[in-house]
Design a protein around this motif. Structure first.
Motif, PDB file in Angstrom:
ATOM      1  N   VAL A 211     -38.566  44.972  -6.397  1.00  0.00           N
ATOM      2  CA  VAL A 211     -38.609  44.313  -4.618  1.00  0.00           C
ATOM      3  C   VAL A 211     -38.312  42.489  -5.127  1.00  0.00           C
ATOM      4  O   VAL A 211     -39.122  42.113  -6.204  1.00  0.00           O
ATOM      5  N   SER A 212     -37.385  42.265  -4.245  1.00  0.00           N
ATOM      6  CA  SER A 212     -37.102  41.696  -4.127  1.00  0.00           C
ATOM      7  C   SER A 212     -37.795  40.442  -2.880  1.00  0.00           C
ATOM      8  O   SER A 212     -37.378  41.090  -1.766  1.00  0.00           O
ATOM      9  N   ILE A 213     -39.143  39.605  -2.656  1.00  0.00           N
ATOM     10  CA  ILE A 213     -39.519  39.252  -1.355  1.00  0.00           C
ATOM     11  C   ILE A 213     -39.354  37.684  -1.127  1.00  0.00           C
ATOM     12  O   ILE A 213     -40.308  37.361  -1.737  1.00  0.00           O
ATOM     13  N   PRO A 214     -38.397  37.907  -0.566  1.00  0.00           N
ATOM     14  CA  PRO A 214     -38.597  35.696  -0.499  1.00  0.00           C
ATOM     15  C   PRO A 214     -39.307  34.834   0.307  1.00  0.00           C
ATOM     16  O   PRO A 214     -39.837  35.701   1.207  1.00  0.00           O
ATOM     17  N   LYS A 215     -40.025  33.723   0.281  1.00  0.00           N
ATOM     18  CA  LYS A 215     -40.487  32.888   0.538  1.00  0.00           C
ATOM     19  C   LYS A 215     -40.265  32.850   2.524  1.00  0.00           C
ATOM     20  O   LYS A 215     -40.913  32.644   3.273  1.00  0.00           O
ATOM     21  N   ARG A 216     -38.495  32.354   2.142  1.00  0.00           N
ATOM     22  CA  ARG A 216     -38.442  32.455   3.645  1.00  0.00           C
ATOM     23  C   ARG A 216     -38.496  33.796   4.453  1.00  0.00           C
ATOM     24  O   ARG A 216     -38.227  34.368   4.320  1.00  0.00           O
ATOM     25  N   GLN A 217     -38.473  33.530   6.232  1.00  0.00           N
ATOM     26  CA  GLN A 217     -38.994  34.130   6.722  1.00  0.00           C
ATOM     27  C   GLN A 217     -37.511  34.569   7.257  1.00  0.00           C
ATOM     28  O   GLN A 217     -36.473  34.092   7.582  1.00  0.00           O
ATOM     29  N   SER A 218     -36.864  35.891   7.839  1.00  0.00           N
ATOM     30  CA  SER A 218     -35.799  36.042   8.782  1.00  0.00           C
ATOM     31  C   SER A 218     -35.495  35.242   9.630  1.00  0.00           C
ATOM     32  O   SER A 218     -36.814  34.990  10.879  1.00  0.00           O
ATOM     33  N   GLN A 219     -34.548  34.730  10.016  1.00  0.00           N
ATOM     34  CA  GLN A 219     -33.765  33.964  11.010  1.00  0.00           C
ATOM     35  C   GLN A 219     -33.068  34.617  12.553  1.00  0.00           C
ATOM     36  O   GLN A 219     -31.775  34.515  11.538  1.00  0.00           O
ATOM     37  N   ARG A 236     -26.497  29.432  11.094  1.00  0.00           N
ATOM     38  CA  ARG A 236     -26.277  31.249  11.115  1.00  0.00           C
ATOM     39  C   ARG A 236     -27.325  31.793  11.144  1.00  0.00           C
ATOM     40  O   ARG A 236     -28.474  31.063  10.709  1.00  0.00           O
ATOM     41  N   ARG A 237     -27.719  32.927  11.481  1.00  0.00           N
ATOM     42  CA  ARG A 237     -28.717  33.662  11.131  1.00  0.00           C
ATOM     43  C   ARG A 237     -28.560  33.978   9.599  1.00  0.00           C
ATOM     44  O   ARG A 237     -28.037  34.277   8.655  1.00  0.00           O
ATOM     45  N   TRP A 238     -30.597  34.364   9.755  1.00  0.00           N
ATOM     46  CA  TRP A 238     -30.646  34.621   7.955  1.00  0.00           C
ATOM     47  C   TRP A 238     -31.525  35.972   7.674  1.00  0.00           C
ATOM     48  O   TRP A 238     -32.239  35.808   8.279  1.00  0.00           O
ATOM     49  N   ARG A 239     -31.044  36.851   6.913  1.00  0.00           N
ATOM     50  CA  ARG A 239     -31.564  38.073   6.706  1.00  0.00           C
ATOM     51  C   ARG A 239     -32.125  38.032   8.299  1.00  0.00           C
ATOM     52  O   ARG A 239     -33.220  38.576   8.260  1.00  0.00           O
ATOM     53  N   PRO A 240     -31.115  38.733   8.549  1.00  0.00           N
ATOM     54  CA  PRO A 240     -31.808  38.721  10.494  1.00  0.00           C
ATOM     55  C   PRO A 240     -32.382  40.427  10.522  1.00  0.00           C
ATOM     56  O   PRO A 240     -31.961  41.028  10.247  1.00  0.00           O
ATOM     57  N   SER A 241     -33.281  40.638  10.920  1.00  0.00           N
ATOM     58  CA  SER A 241     -34.609  41.468  11.373  1.00  0.00           C
ATOM     59  C   SER A 241     -33.850  42.778  12.683  1.00  0.00           C
ATOM     60  O   SER A 241     -33.639  41.883  13.226  1.00  0.00           O
ATOM     61  N   ALA A 242     -33.354  43.984  12.326  1.00  0.00           N
ATOM     62  CA  ALA A 242     -33.353  44.721  13.535  1.00  0.00           C
ATOM     63  C   ALA A 242     -33.034  46.140  12.563  1.00  0.00           C
ATOM     64  O   ALA A 242     -32.271  46.417  11.974  1.00  0.00           O
ATOM     65  N   ARG A 243     -33.411  46.675  14.299  1.00  0.00           N
ATOM     66  CA  ARG A 243     -33.215  48.991  13.538  1.00  0.00           C
ATOM     67  C   ARG A 243     -31.250  48.852  13.559  1.00  0.00           C
ATOM     68  O   ARG A 243     -30.955  48.408  14.401  1.00  0.00           O
ATOM     69  N   VAL A 244     -31.147  49.219  12.496  1.00  0.00           N
ATOM     70  CA  VAL A 244     -29.532  49.489  11.543  1.00  0.00           C
ATOM     71  C   VAL A 244     -29.357  51.000  12.123  1.00  0.00           C
ATOM     72  O   VAL A 244     -30.018  51.858  11.158  1.00  0.00           O
ATOM     73  N   ARG A 245     -28.461  51.814  12.929  1.00  0.00           N
ATOM     74  CA  ARG A 245     -28.189  52.755  12.704  1.00  0.00           C
ATOM     75  C   ARG A 245     -26.520  53.391  11.869  1.00  0.00           C
ATOM     76  O   ARG A 245     -26.042  52.708  11.957  1.00  0.00           O
ATOM     77  N   PHE A 246     -27.167  55.313  11.434  1.00  0.00           N
ATOM     78  CA  PHE A 246     -26.217  55.648  10.633  1.00  0.00           C
ATOM     79  C   PHE A 246     -25.143  55.501  11.355  1.00  0.00           C
ATOM     80  O   PHE A 246     -24.796  55.921  12.622  1.00  0.00           O
ATOM     81  N   ARG A 247     -23.319  55.020  11.440  1.00  0.00           N
ATOM     82  CA  ARG A 247     -22.459  55.128  11.892  1.00  0.00           C
ATOM     83  C   ARG A 247     -21.496  56.056  11.700  1.00  0.00           C
ATOM     84  O   ARG A 247     -20.665  57.007  11.977  1.00  0.00           O
ATOM     85  N   TYR A 248     -21.018  55.593  10.327  1.00  0.00           N
ATOM     86  CA  TYR A 248     -19.567  56.720   9.497  1.00  0.00           C
ATOM     87  C   TYR A 248     -20.020  56.856   8.111  1.00  0.00           C
ATOM     88  O   TYR A 248     -20.680  55.573   7.530  1.00  0.00           O
ATOM     89  N   ALA A 249     -19.197  57.015   7.412  1.00  0.00           N
ATOM     90  CA  ALA A 249     -19.241  57.564   5.756  1.00  0.00           C
ATOM     91  C   ALA A 249     -18.280  57.782   5.812  1.00  0.00           C
ATOM     92  O   ALA A 249     -17.269  58.478   5.870  1.00  0.00           O
TER      93      ALA A 249
END
Length: 276
Positions: A211-219, A236-249
């Motif tokens: 696991v890698s936890i950056p000191k920088r917060q999500s933008q 630009r956004r940096w590692r933004p946080s959001a709920r992502v749902r499965f769509r296809y494989a």
């Protein structure tokens, strides 16, 4: 032979477009019926097919809008394009021959996307080290697709995970796993990793996890601009946080010009082996 005196260029053009386009639409929606299918709006897919189907009475504008809906909004025009790697797909495949590779795609629900921003997405892939281009078959792909549907859905609904700034890695090269999950916590990343391991019938081994936890917060909504290529552009956004749902494989097999759609929860991959 010259054209008849009563020949109408628009009528002829529209008739040709209507005939050929409606054949393609019929193949795309073949689960509803063949070319003789009667238009209706009884189900969401029936309503879509009705909207895409060109009618003899359509104006030029209506014809264009129906074409736009089918080829651009539903994505049929992009669906059959060859994979682009910076060189022709076949040339790339000759220089990079590997085991079959599975891709899982996730995206943010449209309703939760802020105005003027694109949905946050996530793509996770792994290789089938126990298969080759020669050994993989449609029957095996169907079995794999059913396993993916089982793990990527819950009660008939597609599962989701919370994407974020924390990088959760799971490296098991022997089994074709080099998973990189950006999540809001280690538990969130581990949850998806364990589902992929279940799909592959592989036991979880904590020694493969890091696991890698950056000191920088999500933008999520960065402010300000900076100069890029001689012009002020929004940060630009940096590692933004959001709920992502499965769509296809889908499955990539070396030697095939097109990917093999395995599971689809969007309604856009009519030829997917399994639908949600």
């Amino acid at each position: 032979m010259t054209l008849p005196s009563s020949f109408g260029h628009w009528e002829h053009l529209q008739d040709m477009i209507r005939r050929e386009h409606n054949k393609i639409v019929a193949r795309y929606f073949k689960d509803l019926g063949d070319i003789s299918w009667e238009p209706n709006i009884n189900t969401p897919r029936a309503a879509l097919r009705t909207a895409c189907r060109i009618d003899d009475q359509d104006t030029a504008i209506m014809t264009l809008i129906r074409l736009y809906l089918f080829y651009e909004v539903l994505g049929y025009g992009k669906k059959r394009l060859g994979n682009f790697y910076g060189m022709p797909a076949l040339d790339f495949q000759e220089s990079f021959e590997g085991r079959p590779q599975v891709f899982l795609f996730f995206s943010q629900d449209r309703a939760s996307v802020p105005d003027k921003l694109s949905p946050i997405t996530a793509e996770i892939s792994f290789r089938l080290m126990d298969e080759t281009s020669e050994s993989i078959t449609p029957a095996k792909a169907l079995t794999l697709a059913n396993k993916i549907k089982q793990e990527m859905t819950d009660g008939g609904k597609e599962i989701y995970f919370n994407k974020g700034r924390i990088l959760v890695n799971y490296n098991d090269r022997k089994h074709g796993l080099a998973l990189r999950i950006y999540a809001t916590s280690e538990d969130e990343g581990e949850k998806i990793i364990k589902k992929i391991l279940t799909i592959r019938n592989i036991s979880f081994n904590a020694s493969h996890l890091s696991v890698s936890i950056p000191k920088r917060q999500s933008q999520n909504l960065p402010k300000g601009t900076k100069t890029i290529y001689g012009k002020q552009r929004k940060n630009r956004r940096w590692r933004p946080s959001a709920r992502v749902r499965f769509r296809y494989a889908y499955l990539y097999v070396h030697g095939l010009n097109e990917v093999v759609p395995l599971v689809d929860a969007t309604g856009q991959w009519i030829d997917a082996l399994v639908h949600v």
